[in-house]
Motif scaffolding. Structure first.
Motif, short mmCIF file in Angstrom:
data_model
loop_
_atom_site.label_atom_id
_atom_site.label_comp_id
_atom_site.label_asym_id
_atom_site.label_seq_id
_atom_site.Cartn_x
_atom_site.Cartn_y
_atom_site.Cartn_z
N ALA A 1 -50.06 -28.40 25.79
CA ALA A 1 -50.67 -29.53 25.13
C ALA A 1 -50.78 -29.18 23.87
CB ALA A 1 -51.58 -30.19 26.01
N LYS A 2 -50.42 -29.68 22.97
CA LYS A 2 -50.31 -29.30 21.46
C LYS A 2 -51.85 -29.50 20.85
CE LYS A 2 -48.78 -30.36 16.73
NZ LYS A 2 -47.61 -31.36 15.77
N ALA B 1 -54.71 -30.17 22.63
CA ALA B 1 -56.09 -29.88 23.56
C ALA B 1 -56.43 -28.36 23.03
CB ALA B 1 -55.51 -29.76 24.86
N GLU B 2 -57.69 -28.25 23.46
CA GLU B 2 -58.36 -27.01 23.03
C GLU B 2 -57.93 -25.93 23.98
OE1 GLU B 2 -60.20 -29.39 20.54
OE2 GLU B 2 -60.25 -29.76 22.51
N GLY B 3 -57.36 -26.37 25.08
CA GLY B 3 -56.89 -25.24 26.05
C GLY B 3 -56.15 -26.26 27.07
N SER B 4 -54.77 -25.77 27.67
CA SER B 4 -54.18 -26.50 28.59
C SER B 4 -53.40 -25.69 29.36
CB SER B 4 -53.29 -27.32 27.75
OG SER B 4 -52.33 -26.71 26.97
N CYS B 5 -52.79 -25.99 30.58
CA CYS B 5 -52.20 -25.63 31.58
C CYS B 5 -51.25 -26.47 32.20
CB CYS B 5 -52.85 -24.56 32.39
SG CYS B 5 -52.16 -23.67 33.69
N LEU B 6 -49.99 -25.90 32.46
CA LEU B 6 -49.19 -26.75 33.57
C LEU B 6 -48.90 -26.08 34.72
CD1 LEU B 6 -47.35 -29.21 34.09
CD2 LEU B 6 -45.38 -28.20 33.01
N CYS C 1 -53.34 -29.81 33.29
CA CYS C 1 -54.48 -29.62 32.80
C CYS C 1 -54.94 -29.30 31.51
CB CYS C 1 -55.22 -28.29 33.90
SG CYS C 1 -54.74 -28.34 35.59
N SER C 2 -55.68 -30.12 30.78
CA SER C 2 -56.18 -30.06 29.53
C SER C 2 -57.55 -30.16 29.21
CB SER C 2 -55.34 -31.20 28.63
OG SER C 2 -54.18 -31.56 28.98
N ALA C 3 -57.87 -29.06 28.17
CA ALA C 3 -59.44 -28.90 28.07
C ALA C 3 -59.92 -29.55 26.61
CB ALA C 3 -59.91 -27.45 28.26
N THR C 4 -60.88 -30.23 26.58
CA THR C 4 -61.44 -30.99 25.46
C THR C 4 -62.70 -30.52 25.23
OG1 THR C 4 -60.21 -32.88 25.69
CG2 THR C 4 -61.65 -33.26 24.06
N LEU C 5 -63.00 -30.08 23.92
CA LEU C 5 -64.38 -29.49 23.50
C LEU C 5 -64.91 -30.82 22.75
CD1 LEU C 5 -66.48 -27.32 23.00
CD2 LEU C 5 -65.15 -26.70 20.77
N GLU C 6 -66.14 -30.99 23.25
CA GLU C 6 -67.20 -31.92 22.93
C GLU C 6 -68.29 -31.43 22.23
OE1 GLU C 6 -67.79 -34.66 25.87
OE2 GLU C 6 -65.51 -35.40 25.68
N ASP C 7 -68.66 -31.67 21.12
CA ASP C 7 -69.86 -31.04 20.21
C ASP C 7 -71.19 -31.39 20.72
OD1 ASP C 7 -68.09 -29.32 18.45
OD2 ASP C 7 -67.96 -31.00 17.30
N ARG C 8 -71.34 -32.18 21.73
CA ARG C 8 -72.59 -32.72 22.34
C ARG C 8 -72.58 -32.58 23.65
NH1 ARG C 8 -70.29 -37.22 20.21
NH2 ARG C 8 -69.98 -38.93 21.56
N LYS D 1 -58.94 -20.78 27.94
CA LYS D 1 -58.14 -20.97 26.85
C LYS D 1 -58.98 -21.49 25.78
CE LYS D 1 -54.16 -18.88 26.98
NZ LYS D 1 -53.94 -17.54 26.26
N CYS D 2 -59.74 -22.61 26.19
CA CYS D 2 -60.56 -23.10 25.53
C CYS D 2 -61.72 -22.32 24.92
CB CYS D 2 -61.17 -24.43 26.12
SG CYS D 2 -62.51 -25.44 25.26
N PHE D 3 -62.28 -21.57 25.82
CA PHE D 3 -63.55 -20.83 25.48
C PHE D 3 -62.94 -19.48 24.60
CE2 PHE D 3 -65.68 -21.53 29.58
CZ PHE D 3 -66.61 -22.56 29.03
N GLU D 4 -61.50 -19.16 24.90
CA GLU D 4 -60.81 -18.19 23.87
C GLU D 4 -61.00 -18.66 22.43
OE1 GLU D 4 -56.92 -17.05 24.96
OE2 GLU D 4 -57.58 -15.88 26.89
N GLY D 5 -60.72 -20.10 22.45
CA GLY D 5 -60.59 -20.70 20.89
C GLY D 5 -61.82 -20.54 20.33
N MET D 6 -62.87 -20.86 21.25
CA MET D 6 -64.38 -20.85 20.76
C MET D 6 -64.86 -19.58 20.31
SD MET D 6 -65.88 -23.40 23.69
CE MET D 6 -67.60 -23.32 23.10
#
Length: 237
Positions: free
Chosen positions: A21-22, A24-29, A39-46, A139-144
């Motif tokens: 998923a281009k 998304a902060e993290g994704s997996c098919l 499965c797609s991960a979205t990071l929210e700042d709050r 993958k989301c945490f890797e980006g963070m």
């Protein structure tokens, strides 16, 4: 003989593709045989309002099935105006499973939301969703980490899930739709890489089952999750 021709302790082919998923902060098919979940991960700042000023964060999940993921078209739940009880139960299970292996204090005051969309269903959609959601979250945490939003990886263990059941008197691993429909007992196991049990959902559809049968299903679940962990590790290292 199982309808699929698999051995009793044989899991379906498991594949995972990360980064599909281009935006998304993290994704997996993830694919468990003919069950496919994005499965797609979205990071929210709050964080959620009830966690503000706590110093910690939250991981939650949403789950849904596309209209033609099954043999007949299902109406979208948004069109009906409410989620079914099954949908709510599954997405809470996914969220609990991910939080069980996450140090929420290491996230900071943020929330990661995992969307699990079933593209094609052939049994075991919740177990595939949990297994793939872990990869998307990682993958989301890797980006963070790369962006220096966090100082260390918040994940403290891996998590995966698989179904088992009693079918025609035999304990079998990873039920597809046909087996699930005819099982006398079906169960879902959520396990960690270090051997912990996050959750067990087991139901007798016909007669009751005994303790030994339950332990037999657990042993099969460990075999199945070991395969899933290896697939996760092949992607994540």
């Amino acid at each position: 003989m199982r309808p699929s021709g698999r051995a009793a302790d044989e899991i379906r082919s498991v594949t995972m593709d990360a980064g599909v998923a281009k935006h998304a902060e993290g994704s997996c098919l993830v694919k468990f045989g003919d069950t496919h979940v994005l499965c797609s991960a979205t990071l929210e700042d709050r964080p959620p309002s009830w966690l503000r000023d706590s110093g910690g964060g939250w991981v939650t999940a949403e789950y849904g099935m596309l209209p033609r993921s099954t043999h007949q078209r299902m109406p979208r739940e948004a069109a009906r105006g409410r989620q079914s009880g099954r949908t709510q139960e599954i997405q809470r299970l996914i969220g609990r499973s991910l939080r069980a292996v996450t140090d929420l204090g290491a996230i900071g005051e943020r929330q990661i939301r995992i969307d699990c969309d079933v593209i094609q269903a052939d049994g075991g959609t919740r177990t595939a969703a949990i297994s793939g959601a872990y990869v998307a979250l990682h993958k989301c945490f890797e980006g963070m980490l790369k962006d220096k939003l966090i100082e260390r990886m918040p994940l403290v263990d891996r998590v995966a899930a698989v179904s088992c059941g009693l079918y025609h008197g035999a304990a079998i691993l990873d039920l597809d739709y046909e087996e699930d429909s005819g099982a006398a007992t079906d169960a879902n196991f959520v396990l960690t890489r270090k051997g912990g049990i996050v959750e067990v959902q087991a139901t007798a559809e016909e007669a009751t089952f005994c303790e030994e049968e339950m332990l037999r299903l657990l042993r099969l679940a460990r075999i199945g999750c070991e395969t899933i962990f290896k697939v996760q590790e092949s992607i994540l290292g």
